[in-house]
Design a protein around this motif. Sequence first.
Motif, PDB file in Angstrom:
ATOM      1  N   MET A   1      15.702 -17.460  10.031  1.00  0.00           N
ATOM      2  CA  MET A   1      14.879 -17.793  11.188  1.00  0.00           C
ATOM      3  C   MET A   1      15.675 -18.701  12.115  1.00  0.00           C
ATOM      4  SD  MET A   1      11.005 -19.321  11.149  1.00  0.00           S
ATOM      5  CE  MET A   1      10.045 -19.387  12.647  1.00  0.00           C
ATOM      6  N   ALA A   2      15.718 -18.379  13.433  1.00  0.00           N
ATOM      7  CA  ALA A   2      16.551 -19.117  14.374  1.00  0.00           C
ATOM      8  C   ALA A   2      15.792 -19.326  15.679  1.00  0.00           C
ATOM      9  CB  ALA A   2      17.851 -18.360  14.641  1.00  0.00           C
ATOM     10  N   LEU A   3      16.273 -20.306  16.471  1.00  0.00           N
ATOM     11  CA  LEU A   3      15.682 -20.518  17.786  1.00  0.00           C
ATOM     12  C   LEU A   3      16.751 -21.060  18.724  1.00  0.00           C
ATOM     13  CD1 LEU A   3      15.219 -23.810  18.212  1.00  0.00           C
ATOM     14  CD2 LEU A   3      13.245 -23.417  16.807  1.00  0.00           C
ATOM     15  N   LEU A   4      16.436 -20.960  20.014  1.00  0.00           N
ATOM     16  CA  LEU A   4      17.316 -21.500  21.045  1.00  0.00           C
ATOM     17  C   LEU A   4      16.496 -22.351  21.998  1.00  0.00           C
ATOM     18  CD1 LEU A   4      16.740 -19.790  23.919  1.00  0.00           C
ATOM     19  CD2 LEU A   4      17.917 -18.005  22.628  1.00  0.00           C
TER      20      LEU A   4
ATOM     21  N   PRO B   1      23.184 -22.752  22.694  1.00  0.00           N
ATOM     22  CA  PRO B   1      23.466 -22.572  21.266  1.00  0.00           C
ATOM     23  C   PRO B   1      22.224 -22.076  20.523  1.00  0.00           C
ATOM     24  CG  PRO B   1      23.163 -24.895  21.739  1.00  0.00           C
ATOM     25  CD  PRO B   1      23.118 -24.185  23.070  1.00  0.00           C
ATOM     26  N   VAL B   2      22.461 -21.390  19.406  1.00  0.00           N
ATOM     27  CA  VAL B   2      21.371 -20.893  18.565  1.00  0.00           C
ATOM     28  C   VAL B   2      21.374 -21.729  17.272  1.00  0.00           C
ATOM     29  CG1 VAL B   2      20.430 -18.919  17.329  1.00  0.00           C
ATOM     30  CG2 VAL B   2      21.580 -18.591  19.537  1.00  0.00           C
ATOM     31  N   TYR B   3      20.192 -22.269  16.930  1.00  0.00           N
ATOM     32  CA  TYR B   3      20.076 -23.171  15.780  1.00  0.00           C
ATOM     33  C   TYR B   3      19.276 -22.520  14.652  1.00  0.00           C
ATOM     34  CZ  TYR B   3      21.186 -26.685  19.364  1.00  0.00           C
ATOM     35  OH  TYR B   3      21.764 -27.401  20.385  1.00  0.00           O
ATOM     36  N   ASP B   4      19.565 -22.975  13.426  1.00  0.00           N
ATOM     37  CA  ASP B   4      18.679 -22.673  12.307  1.00  0.00           C
ATOM     38  C   ASP B   4      17.376 -23.446  12.530  1.00  0.00           C
ATOM     39  OD1 ASP B   4      17.672 -23.857   9.489  1.00  0.00           O
ATOM     40  OD2 ASP B   4      18.415 -21.815   9.215  1.00  0.00           O
TER      41      ASP B   4
END
Length: 324
Positions: free
Chosen positions: A1-4, A34-37
Amino acid sequence: MALLRCNKCGHVAEAPAEQIGTHTSCPACGNPVPVYDTVLFVRKVLQQYFALQEELKQLRPAPTPSSPTGNSLAGIDLHNTAHLTSEAWHAEIVGWFQRRQITVRTSPDAVDTTGFFDEFAVEIGDNYALLGDVIGKIRWAQQKDVPNFSLKLGELSQKEGQAINAFCKRLHDHTFLSKYYYQKQDKLGRATIQTAPAIRNFFAGDWLEWYALMKLLTFFQERQKPFSCTRNLSVIFPNEDLHELDVFFLVDGNTPVCIECKTGEFRQDIDKYLRLRKRLGIDRSQFILCCLGLGDEQAAGLSSMYELTFVNPTGLQGHLAKLF
């Protein structure tokens, strides 16, 4: 699962998990982001939130005894209140553990003093030299599933016999004993134990937890210090290790006092408590083992041997006076 999250336009959106650690274009404005966990991102946000909350708390003026802010028990009858059972009362404690990435579950009923557990606990603790034999007989009967026991009051002084007889009558009046009667001619007290689980637990050792709780409540109420407290607090560490703290106080929103109460053997648990104290990050003077039957010299010796504080019930408030 990721979010920006876009620092340019503030847009927040989900992203494919395989993009974690890379950069992609913001769906709203096209800016590289950037894309984060997701779990890591939320954890970092919460750390910043609690850090700012703590900073704000330090900047606020300390509440005065008459101030409506802070946890104050001014004017409250400690032996007859449900004030300590509310979520608001436990909020500071929950927040203190959350800032250390520790989950807790409170037990509101364990600090409800509208019953009679607290009064009898204080009476037992303050007069254990006199009443200890009665408590021992009740505990023995519970462990052996023997319904009845007797007390040879004629072997005691008249004053002591009268005091124990009156105490047992009060236990019966308040349902801590199922039956009690005094044979005046033989100076013999005969009792039938109560089988209700709450009463069994009380005599099995809960009474000392109630005693510690009430002594600390009285101590901090008299000094008009803001504090929160709880009993039977379940603590779950990030690796899912579970522990229960007997009595826990948080003074001035930041100073923890943890008390583990032992009415029986405690020596085999010393290493467990050493590890627990270090994991919680509590100073040795504030992590207290309150052990029934421990002499003052023995308590002082054990405290110097281990990174823990040992006291007997009568030495509890004296140690608190040194801390606060």
